[in-house]
Design a protein around this motif. Structure first.
Motif, short mmCIF file in Angstrom:
data_model
loop_
_atom_site.label_atom_id
_atom_site.label_comp_id
_atom_site.label_asym_id
_atom_site.label_seq_id
_atom_site.Cartn_x
_atom_site.Cartn_y
_atom_site.Cartn_z
N GLU A 180 1.01 5.61 1.21
CA GLU A 180 0.49 6.75 1.77
C GLU A 180 1.31 7.85 1.73
O GLU A 180 2.36 7.99 1.46
CB GLU A 180 0.26 6.52 3.57
CG GLU A 180 1.53 6.12 4.15
CD GLU A 180 1.31 5.81 5.72
OE1 GLU A 180 0.03 5.60 6.06
OE2 GLU A 180 2.20 5.82 6.32
N CYS A 218 -1.86 13.10 3.64
CA CYS A 218 -2.78 12.62 3.83
C CYS A 218 -2.74 11.45 5.00
O CYS A 218 -3.22 10.23 4.66
CB CYS A 218 -3.56 12.05 2.68
SG CYS A 218 -3.78 13.10 1.28
N LYS A 219 -2.30 11.94 5.97
CA LYS A 219 -1.70 10.87 6.99
C LYS A 219 -2.95 9.97 7.52
O LYS A 219 -4.28 10.35 7.80
CB LYS A 219 -1.19 11.56 8.20
CG LYS A 219 0.37 11.41 8.13
CD LYS A 219 0.94 11.84 9.60
CE LYS A 219 2.42 11.60 9.78
NZ LYS A 219 2.90 12.13 10.78
N GLU A 267 -4.98 5.72 -7.90
CA GLU A 267 -5.52 6.71 -7.07
C GLU A 267 -4.11 7.51 -6.51
O GLU A 267 -4.41 8.71 -6.32
CB GLU A 267 -6.24 6.33 -5.89
CG GLU A 267 -7.37 5.74 -6.36
CD GLU A 267 -8.28 5.29 -5.00
OE1 GLU A 267 -7.82 5.64 -3.88
OE2 GLU A 267 -9.44 4.60 -5.38
N LYS A 280 -4.50 7.72 5.67
CA LYS A 280 -5.20 7.13 4.50
C LYS A 280 -4.37 6.26 3.72
O LYS A 280 -3.47 6.68 3.23
CB LYS A 280 -5.82 8.38 3.65
CG LYS A 280 -6.59 7.74 2.58
CD LYS A 280 -7.34 9.10 1.59
CE LYS A 280 -7.79 8.62 0.41
NZ LYS A 280 -8.47 9.52 -0.52
N LYS A 281 -4.69 4.93 3.49
CA LYS A 281 -4.05 3.82 2.77
C LYS A 281 -4.47 3.81 1.33
O LYS A 281 -5.73 3.95 1.06
CB LYS A 281 -3.99 2.67 3.37
CG LYS A 281 -3.14 2.41 4.76
CD LYS A 281 -3.22 0.99 5.40
CE LYS A 281 -2.51 1.03 6.47
NZ LYS A 281 -2.61 -0.36 7.08
N PHE A 282 -3.60 4.03 0.41
CA PHE A 282 -3.79 3.92 -0.95
C PHE A 282 -3.27 2.62 -1.18
O PHE A 282 -2.47 2.13 -1.46
CB PHE A 282 -3.28 4.87 -1.89
CG PHE A 282 -3.56 6.34 -1.42
CD1 PHE A 282 -4.62 6.99 -2.43
CD2 PHE A 282 -3.17 7.16 -0.19
CE1 PHE A 282 -5.00 8.48 -2.10
CE2 PHE A 282 -3.61 8.22 -0.23
CZ PHE A 282 -4.28 8.87 -1.13
N TRP A 319 1.05 -1.26 -0.10
CA TRP A 319 0.07 -0.03 0.05
C TRP A 319 0.84 1.16 0.03
O TRP A 319 2.01 1.39 0.16
CB TRP A 319 -1.05 0.04 1.30
CG TRP A 319 -0.27 0.30 2.57
CD1 TRP A 319 -0.26 1.68 3.23
CD2 TRP A 319 0.32 -0.58 3.33
NE1 TRP A 319 0.37 1.50 4.20
CE2 TRP A 319 0.69 0.35 4.56
CE3 TRP A 319 0.53 -1.75 3.55
CZ2 TRP A 319 1.36 -0.05 5.43
CZ3 TRP A 319 1.24 -2.17 4.53
CH2 TRP A 319 1.74 -1.50 5.62
N GLU A 367 -3.58 11.42 -6.78
CA GLU A 367 -3.36 12.28 -5.75
C GLU A 367 -2.08 13.25 -5.98
O GLU A 367 -1.93 14.28 -5.57
CB GLU A 367 -3.11 11.53 -4.53
CG GLU A 367 -3.11 12.21 -3.13
CD GLU A 367 -4.13 13.18 -3.04
OE1 GLU A 367 -3.80 13.98 -2.13
OE2 GLU A 367 -5.12 12.88 -3.05
#
Length: 811
Positions: A82, A86-87, A96, A89-91, A80, A100
């Motif tokens: 991050e 945006c601490k 995405e 929040k896992k992408f 994943w 971002e």
């Protein structure tokens, strides 16, 4: 996979970067990192995506990377990403991640293809990566596109330089194989900041796109433009592969097959490709971190110590606590009182080394400026005699007097005493102005509380203005007291008998003729150019003479000028001169110095001129008075005038002496001491009665920001030192490769032959000739080349030989 111990070192740097990014200092600290540098379309993004094994970077034409991307790769069981902004929040979808990055870039730079040095921090966790920290920088461009600024090339170069000029930054110089290596923008920038090649690692991309019949073997064997750390070749996906969503794993397999099957590269296939590049960077970054940590730890400790005291004051700080506000108000008023007294009374701390201020300036007003103003009010001899003559005649009226009338003496004396009022009032004004200036200087420490500072200045200044009227009334009363009674029985008054025998000179005589009044440097301006022009000398002023010497050791006297019949006059500052001047001349029209009618002396400032003139006054050298009145009188009247003139001089000397003594005492009592007492006893009560104490102690926005910044920085520094203290130092390290011939010149001056398509390439059959920085071919049984071929932990190290080019791989 990779080097043992990296699980400690590289994550450490990632934590440090995150800690300092939180306080906006991620780019200002010399944290160990790798910066990826190269021209547009050099393949930087593809190299980074190959590391991650995912498509996540923006693609397109023109400049795509418009902000530095700090990419932290962390080996983990899951995959994943991050962002620091945006601490939490896992992408998991890397499309995405790309979106971002684009959105965050546009947020700072806008959509006009502009650039910004503010970094984007991205952390990627994956089982397919080695621990690495890289910075993807904008590609070097030549021509502005669209509405980019005209200096876009310079802006990008400046941004890149901000990173790669640091000694803690490794440089990954990416160059495509289908371009001339000698024209590589990345290598040129690296050469500028790393002339010894100790921090530069070369990466050659697009090996599969070279013209048929050409290869980059000479480059990869580190023979053409050799680097100390060498070169590594990689094969990226083509644009068709990217558009077709070709899997990166398949691309890596294709890259491996390319090196194993290519006749020019198969003998070095184990030293080529993206996996090898990851291992090399992993090891080099480990070494780099180990080398830079001791100095970095020392720097952090120094910064922490400098913030300890201030952070301790702010810790546990509650802005809205009424008890805290009351306590702080008391402390601030007490500190203001102490500072004011120190500036007036003198102190070892807070010493101004630029100009006089506070008590020192007031002391100068009392003993230099005020006496000088008193003397400036005196009439010259001709004016005085004319007034005495008219007074005598008017008192006698129609009769012819036989004796010198007392009334003429009193009339002239009272007129002279009245003139003293102006310099006395001026003295009070100067002291008040300095008191107000001192108050403002002392309230500088109250800047963090704007309302408190404003109220403190208003209250104290109002009190000073209130005391001003009382002080001036008292000063005028002193003058009126002198006017009310002319005491001719004063012990220092010469009387009529002595007045007829005395002379002006006898009144000027000092009780200690040899007493030194002043010493200092002065420039004599009116020395002719033939004799050397203006020159600086060391001057010594006594009660009888003015002497000057070659230097301040006073061994070689140049001249001694008696003060008899000397006066001072102003000299206008010259158009081209930076100095301020005054002149000394003889009232009897005699030459003062050699053939000169006057002696023009110069100082650096007007204050020095005023100070010297005040010193000359104490020695009896008075300012010049101009008069065009050719007044004459009969001999009998002249004798009467001279007698009264001597009486007036004697009595005014008594008055002036008294006033010079009483003025400082009066001002000190009514103004300065009173203001100090008021600040100590009344200021706090006045502040409490001024209004809401809570609002009075409201902090300025700057102070709030300062407190938050200090606390965050202090905490980040403590965390960083704790992280460094927990490091395991069991990592395996490899020594720095030996030096190669100067990679900045030599090899780059000779280009390979031209391929059939017109591109210049190094073919597989070519060999570099001796000289030109490449060196002669090595013997066939030599170990492998330097740089990337000896970077793994288990590879043997090649002993260095001076002035020898790196050897080649045996075929």
């Amino acid at each position: 996979m990779g080097n043992r111990g990296m699980e400690d070192l590289i994550p450490l740097v990632n934590k440090l970067q995150d800690a300092f990014s939180g306080i906006g200092q991620s780019c200002n600290l010399d944290l160990p990192q790798i910066a990826v540098v190269g021209g547009q379309s050099a393949g930087k993004s593809s190299v980074l995506e190959n590391f991650v094994g995912r498509d996540f970077l923006p693609r397109g034409s023109g400049i795509v990377t418009r902000r530095p991307l700090v990419l932290q790769l962390i080996s983990a069981n899951a995959e994943w990403a991050e962002f620091l902004h945006c601490k939490g929040k896992k992408f998991t979808d890397f499309d995405e991640v790309r979106q971002e990055i684009e959105a965050e870039t546009d947020r700072i730079t806008g959509a006009n293809k502009g650039i910004s040095p503010v970094p984007i921090n991205l952390r990627v966790y994956s089982p397919h990566v080695l621990n690495l920290t890289l910075i993807d920088l904008p590609g070097i461009t030549k021509v502005p596109v669209g509405d980019q600024p005209a200096d876009i090339e310079q802006q990008i170069r400046d941004m890149i330089m901000q990173f790669i000029c640091r000694e803690s930054c490794l440089i990954l110089a990416v160059t495509p194989a289908n371009s001339d290596l000698a024209n590589s923008d990345a290598l040129k920038l690296a050469k500028d900041v790393d002339p010894q090649g100790q921090r530069t690692i070369g990466v050659i991309t697009k090996l599969d796109l070279m013209d048929e019949g050409t290869d980059a073997r000479e480059v990869l064997e580190n023979k053409l433009l050799p680097l100390r750390r060498g070169y590594i070749g990689v094969v990226n996906r083509s644009q068709k592969d990217i558009d077709g969503k070709k899997d990166i794993k398949m691309a890596m397999a294709a890259e491996r097959k390319f090196f194993l099957t290519h006749p020019a590269y198969r003998h070095m296939a184990e030293k080529m490709g993206t996996p090898c590049l990851q291992k090399v960077l992993n090891q080099q970054l480990t070494n780099h971190i180990r080398d830079t940590l001791p100095a970095f730890r020392s720097k952090l400790q120094t910064q922490l110590l400098s913030l300890d005291k201030e952070a301790e004051e702010y810790r546990g700080y509650r802005p809205d606590d009424p008890g805290r506000k009351t306590k702080q108000l008391l402390q601030m008023v007490q500190q203001f009182s102490v500072d004011f007294e120190k500036r007036i009374e003198g102190s070892g701390d807070q010493v101004d080394t630029v100009e006089l201020s506070g008590g020192a300036k007031i002391n100068r007003i009392f003993h230099e400026r005020f006496p000088f103003e008193l003397v400036k009010m005196e009439c010259d001899d001709k004016e005085m005699r004319r007034e005495i003559s008219y007074a005598i005649k008017n008192i006698h009226g129609i009769r012819t007097g036989l004796f010198t009338p007392d009334m003429a003496f009193e009339a002239i004396v009272k007129k002279q005493i009245v003139k003293i009022k102006e310099p006395c009032i001026k003295c009070v004004d100067m002291v008040i102005q300095e008191l107000i200036n001192t108050v403002r200087q002392c309230t500088n420490k109250l800047d963090c509380f704007p309302r408190l500072r404003e109220e403190t200045e208003r209250i104290v200044t109002s009190h000073i203005r209130d005391r001003e009227s009382r002080a001036k009334d008292q000063v005028l009363l002193l003058i009126d007291v002198q006017l009310s009674y002319i005491n001719t029985n004063h012990e220092d008054f010469i009387g009529f008998a002595n007045a007829q025998q005395s002379s002006k000179q006898s009144n000027k005589q000092s009780s200690a003729a040899s007493q030194v009044i002043r010493k200092g440097w002065l420039t004599i301006n009116n020395i002719s150019i033939i004799k050397g022009g203006a020159k600086e000398y060391w001057f010594v002023l006594t009660a009888e003479s003015l002497s000057w010497f070659k230097d301040d050791e006073e061994k070689e006297k140049k001249y001694m000028l008696p003060l008899d019949n000397l006066k001072v006059r102003d000299v206008e500052k010259g158009f081209m001169s930076s100095k301020h001047a005054f002149a000394i001349f003889n009232t009897e029209q005699r030459n003062v110095y050699k053939d000169n009618r006057f002696l023009e002396l110069a100082c650096d400032t007007q204050d020095e001129v005023d100070s010297w003139r005040a010193s000359l006054l104490r020695a009896g050298v008075y300012p010049e008075r101009s008069s065009n009145d050719n007044f004459s009188m009969d001999p009998q009247l002249e004798r009467k005038v001279e007698t009264i003139r001597n009486l007036v001089d004697s009595y005014m000397a008594i008055v002036n002496k008294c006033i010079r003594d009483l003025m400082p005492k009066t001002i000190m009592h009514l103004m300065i001491s009173n203001v100090k007492d008021f600040i100590n006893a009344e200021l706090l009560a006045q502040l409490y009665s001024a209004g809401d104490q809570g609002a009075l102690m409201d902090e300025s926005q700057e102070q709030v920001q300062r407190r938050d910044e200090v606390l965050r920085t202090h905490q980040s520094l403590k965390e960083a030192l704790a992280i460094i203290g927990d490091i395991s130092t069991t990592t395996i390290s490899t020594p720095m490769p030996p030096p190669v011939n100067d990679w900045r010149s030599g090899g780059g001056n000779r280009s390979p032959p031209t391929s059939p398509t017109g591109s210049r390439r190094m073919s597989s059959g070519q060999r570099p000739s001796p000289g030109g920085g490449r060196g002669a071919p090595p013997p066939p049984n030599r170990p492998g080349p330097l740089g990337p071929f000896n970077n793994s932990a288990d590879s043997p190290q090649v002993p260095s030989r001076p002035n020898r080019a790196p050897p080649s791989i045996p075929r």
